[in-house]
Design a protein around this motif. Sequence first.
Motif, PDB file in Angstrom:
ATOM      1  N   ASP A  28      58.787  46.765  63.066  1.00  0.00           N
ATOM      2  CA  ASP A  28      60.165  47.205  62.867  1.00  0.00           C
ATOM      3  C   ASP A  28      60.874  47.434  64.193  1.00  0.00           C
ATOM      4  OD1 ASP A  28      59.989  47.189  60.086  1.00  0.00           O
ATOM      5  OD2 ASP A  28      59.177  49.223  60.039  1.00  0.00           O
ATOM      6  N   ILE A  29      60.109  47.744  65.238  1.00  0.00           N
ATOM      7  CA  ILE A  29      60.678  48.044  66.547  1.00  0.00           C
ATOM      8  C   ILE A  29      59.951  47.224  67.603  1.00  0.00           C
ATOM      9  CG2 ILE A  29      61.023  49.822  68.299  1.00  0.00           C
ATOM     10  CD1 ILE A  29      61.249  51.873  66.088  1.00  0.00           C
ATOM     11  N   PHE A  30      60.716  46.536  68.444  1.00  0.00           N
ATOM     12  CA  PHE A  30      60.132  45.728  69.510  1.00  0.00           C
ATOM     13  C   PHE A  30      60.458  46.355  70.859  1.00  0.00           C
ATOM     14  CE2 PHE A  30      60.838  42.719  66.028  1.00  0.00           C
ATOM     15  CZ  PHE A  30      59.584  42.145  65.928  1.00  0.00           C
ATOM     16  N   ASN A  31      59.453  46.468  71.696  1.00  0.00           N
ATOM     17  CA  ASN A  31      59.625  46.937  73.072  1.00  0.00           C
ATOM     18  C   ASN A  31      59.726  45.707  73.960  1.00  0.00           C
ATOM     19  OD1 ASN A  31      59.399  47.910  75.676  1.00  0.00           O
ATOM     20  ND2 ASN A  31      57.709  49.286  75.234  1.00  0.00           N
ATOM     21  N   PHE A  33      59.697  45.276  77.067  1.00  0.00           N
ATOM     22  CA  PHE A  33      58.804  45.224  78.221  1.00  0.00           C
ATOM     23  C   PHE A  33      57.391  44.766  77.843  1.00  0.00           C
ATOM     24  CE2 PHE A  33      62.183  48.098  79.613  1.00  0.00           C
ATOM     25  CZ  PHE A  33      62.532  47.492  80.811  1.00  0.00           C
ATOM     26  N   GLU A  34      57.121  44.680  76.557  1.00  0.00           N
ATOM     27  CA  GLU A  34      55.847  44.102  76.102  1.00  0.00           C
ATOM     28  C   GLU A  34      55.984  42.602  75.835  1.00  0.00           C
ATOM     29  OE1 GLU A  34      54.833  46.445  72.700  1.00  0.00           O
ATOM     30  OE2 GLU A  34      54.257  48.201  73.893  1.00  0.00           O
ATOM     31  N   HIS A  35      57.191  42.076  76.009  1.00  0.00           N
ATOM     32  CA  HIS A  35      57.495  40.644  75.868  1.00  0.00           C
ATOM     33  C   HIS A  35      57.028  40.078  74.529  1.00  0.00           C
ATOM     34  CE1 HIS A  35      58.531  41.137  80.029  1.00  0.00           C
ATOM     35  NE2 HIS A  35      57.280  41.394  80.352  1.00  0.00           N
ATOM     36  N   PRO A  36      57.488  40.697  73.435  1.00  0.00           N
ATOM     37  CA  PRO A  36      57.067  40.231  72.107  1.00  0.00           C
ATOM     38  C   PRO A  36      57.691  38.886  71.749  1.00  0.00           C
ATOM     39  CG  PRO A  36      58.826  41.819  71.893  1.00  0.00           C
ATOM     40  CD  PRO A  36      58.459  41.803  73.358  1.00  0.00           C
ATOM     41  N   LYS A  37      57.089  38.220  70.798  1.00  0.00           N
ATOM     42  CA  LYS A  37      57.656  36.991  70.250  1.00  0.00           C
ATOM     43  C   LYS A  37      58.529  37.369  69.055  1.00  0.00           C
ATOM     44  CE  LYS A  37      54.017  33.936  71.893  1.00  0.00           C
ATOM     45  NZ  LYS A  37      52.974  32.929  71.555  1.00  0.00           N
ATOM     46  N   ILE A  38      59.759  36.856  69.069  1.00  0.00           N
ATOM     47  CA  ILE A  38      60.760  37.233  68.076  1.00  0.00           C
ATOM     48  C   ILE A  38      61.368  35.962  67.483  1.00  0.00           C
ATOM     49  CG2 ILE A  38      62.940  38.471  67.713  1.00  0.00           C
ATOM     50  CD1 ILE A  38      62.194  40.288  70.018  1.00  0.00           C
ATOM     51  N   ALA A  39      61.705  36.007  66.211  1.00  0.00           N
ATOM     52  CA  ALA A  39      62.270  34.844  65.532  1.00  0.00           C
ATOM     53  C   ALA A  39      63.623  34.459  66.138  1.00  0.00           C
ATOM     54  CB  ALA A  39      62.427  35.132  64.046  1.00  0.00           C
ATOM     55  N   LEU A  40      63.782  33.160  66.386  1.00  0.00           N
ATOM     56  CA  LEU A  40      65.060  32.669  66.904  1.00  0.00           C
ATOM     57  C   LEU A  40      65.282  31.222  66.487  1.00  0.00           C
ATOM     58  CD1 LEU A  40      64.149  30.689  69.387  1.00  0.00           C
ATOM     59  CD2 LEU A  40      64.218  32.753  70.759  1.00  0.00           C
ATOM     60  N   ILE A  41      66.494  30.744  66.752  1.00  0.00           N
ATOM     61  CA  ILE A  41      66.866  29.356  66.497  1.00  0.00           C
ATOM     62  C   ILE A  41      67.466  28.790  67.774  1.00  0.00           C
ATOM     63  CG2 ILE A  41      68.328  27.808  65.129  1.00  0.00           C
ATOM     64  CD1 ILE A  41      68.303  29.938  62.914  1.00  0.00           C
ATOM     65  N   THR A  42      67.017  27.618  68.190  1.00  0.00           N
ATOM     66  CA  THR A  42      67.532  26.992  69.405  1.00  0.00           C
ATOM     67  C   THR A  42      68.482  25.852  69.066  1.00  0.00           C
ATOM     68  OG1 THR A  42      65.791  25.315  69.582  1.00  0.00           O
ATOM     69  CG2 THR A  42      65.336  27.485  70.553  1.00  0.00           C
ATOM     70  N   ASP A  43      69.262  25.456  70.074  1.00  0.00           N
ATOM     71  CA  ASP A  43      70.137  24.306  69.888  1.00  0.00           C
ATOM     72  C   ASP A  43      69.342  23.004  69.809  1.00  0.00           C
ATOM     73  OD1 ASP A  43      69.344  24.315  72.532  1.00  0.00           O
ATOM     74  OD2 ASP A  43      71.357  24.174  73.376  1.00  0.00           O
ATOM     75  N   GLU A  44      68.107  23.003  70.289  1.00  0.00           N
ATOM     76  CA  GLU A  44      67.241  21.836  70.173  1.00  0.00           C
ATOM     77  C   GLU A  44      66.830  21.580  68.727  1.00  0.00           C
ATOM     78  OE1 GLU A  44      64.563  21.317  74.167  1.00  0.00           O
ATOM     79  OE2 GLU A  44      63.965  22.904  72.788  1.00  0.00           O
ATOM     80  N   LYS A  45      66.569  22.694  67.994  1.00  0.00           N
ATOM     81  CA  LYS A  45      66.100  22.591  66.614  1.00  0.00           C
ATOM     82  C   LYS A  45      66.888  23.571  65.736  1.00  0.00           C
ATOM     83  CE  LYS A  45      61.350  21.355  67.925  1.00  0.00           C
ATOM     84  NZ  LYS A  45      59.914  21.746  67.807  1.00  0.00           N
ATOM     85  N   ASN A  98      67.707  42.462  62.135  1.00  0.00           N
ATOM     86  CA  ASN A  98      68.346  43.246  61.071  1.00  0.00           C
ATOM     87  C   ASN A  98      68.823  44.602  61.596  1.00  0.00           C
ATOM     88  OD1 ASN A  98      65.917  44.540  61.394  1.00  0.00           O
ATOM     89  ND2 ASN A  98      65.250  44.320  59.264  1.00  0.00           N
ATOM     90  N   ALA A  99      68.472  44.929  62.839  1.00  0.00           N
ATOM     91  CA  ALA A  99      68.915  46.161  63.501  1.00  0.00           C
ATOM     92  C   ALA A  99      68.391  46.131  64.931  1.00  0.00           C
ATOM     93  CB  ALA A  99      68.412  47.401  62.772  1.00  0.00           C
ATOM     94  N   PHE A 100      68.884  47.046  65.740  1.00  0.00           N
ATOM     95  CA  PHE A 100      68.315  47.224  67.079  1.00  0.00           C
ATOM     96  C   PHE A 100      68.504  48.683  67.474  1.00  0.00           C
ATOM     97  CE2 PHE A 100      72.761  46.281  67.798  1.00  0.00           C
ATOM     98  CZ  PHE A 100      73.136  46.954  68.948  1.00  0.00           C
ATOM     99  N   TYR A 101      67.865  49.089  68.553  1.00  0.00           N
ATOM    100  CA  TYR A 101      68.053  50.466  68.967  1.00  0.00           C
ATOM    101  C   TYR A 101      68.408  50.553  70.449  1.00  0.00           C
ATOM    102  CZ  TYR A 101      63.347  50.738  71.094  1.00  0.00           C
ATOM    103  OH  TYR A 101      62.237  50.552  71.881  1.00  0.00           O
ATOM    104  N   ASP A 102      69.043  51.659  70.791  1.00  0.00           N
ATOM    105  CA  ASP A 102      69.388  51.919  72.189  1.00  0.00           C
ATOM    106  C   ASP A 102      69.369  53.429  72.405  1.00  0.00           C
ATOM    107  OD1 ASP A 102      70.177  51.424  74.845  1.00  0.00           O
ATOM    108  OD2 ASP A 102      71.498  49.796  74.196  1.00  0.00           O
TER     109      ASP A 102
END
Length: 202
Positions: A28-31, A33-45, A98-102
Amino acid sequence: MQMKDPKVKLEERFKAKVSDEAILPQSDIFNGFEHPKIALITDEKPEEIQCDFSWGLLPYWAKDDTIRKNTLNARIETIAEKPTYRDILQNRCIILANAFYDWHWLDEKGKNKQRYLIHGPTELFAFAGLYSYWTHPQTGEIHATFTILTTEANETMAYVHNSKKRMPVLLKQEDEKRWLQHTLEPQQLALPYQVPLIAFPG
């Protein structure tokens, strides 16, 4: 009432399919600085949701990965000037959330902080980002990485992120494809580009 599968919700919302080999992040929460892998979409695909890009951009010329702690975010106003980003301005992506924190500073030096959870304009939304591929000089392994673009804070985020008054670039739904298709320029995403946000302490 049966809850819809997160994979199905992502695919329906972003009109793209989760790649066969992808494992959707479960936290639910990504740090950053731990360089997690997160879902994304690129212009390539643009038709595919990928989960093999890690947070913290590595430019192709980096000698090692120590730069990553400084490339979680990139100021949209200066990306064309920075050596880290100016060669990849055409490598566009959207990062799904779906959310982020600061953090809101409770004193001048930030020794005491209050975390805020921020929800975007819709249940699922996207940040504007850039991506890069870096080859490890010793192993030859290729690393796919990304950075999230930031802009001047709107009223809500100026209160929450009161130390630097910055915020990630949250794309309006109608602008997600425009960003990936290169018909939306970075300067159009700086203020007065606005999206509604709701922030809760917690």
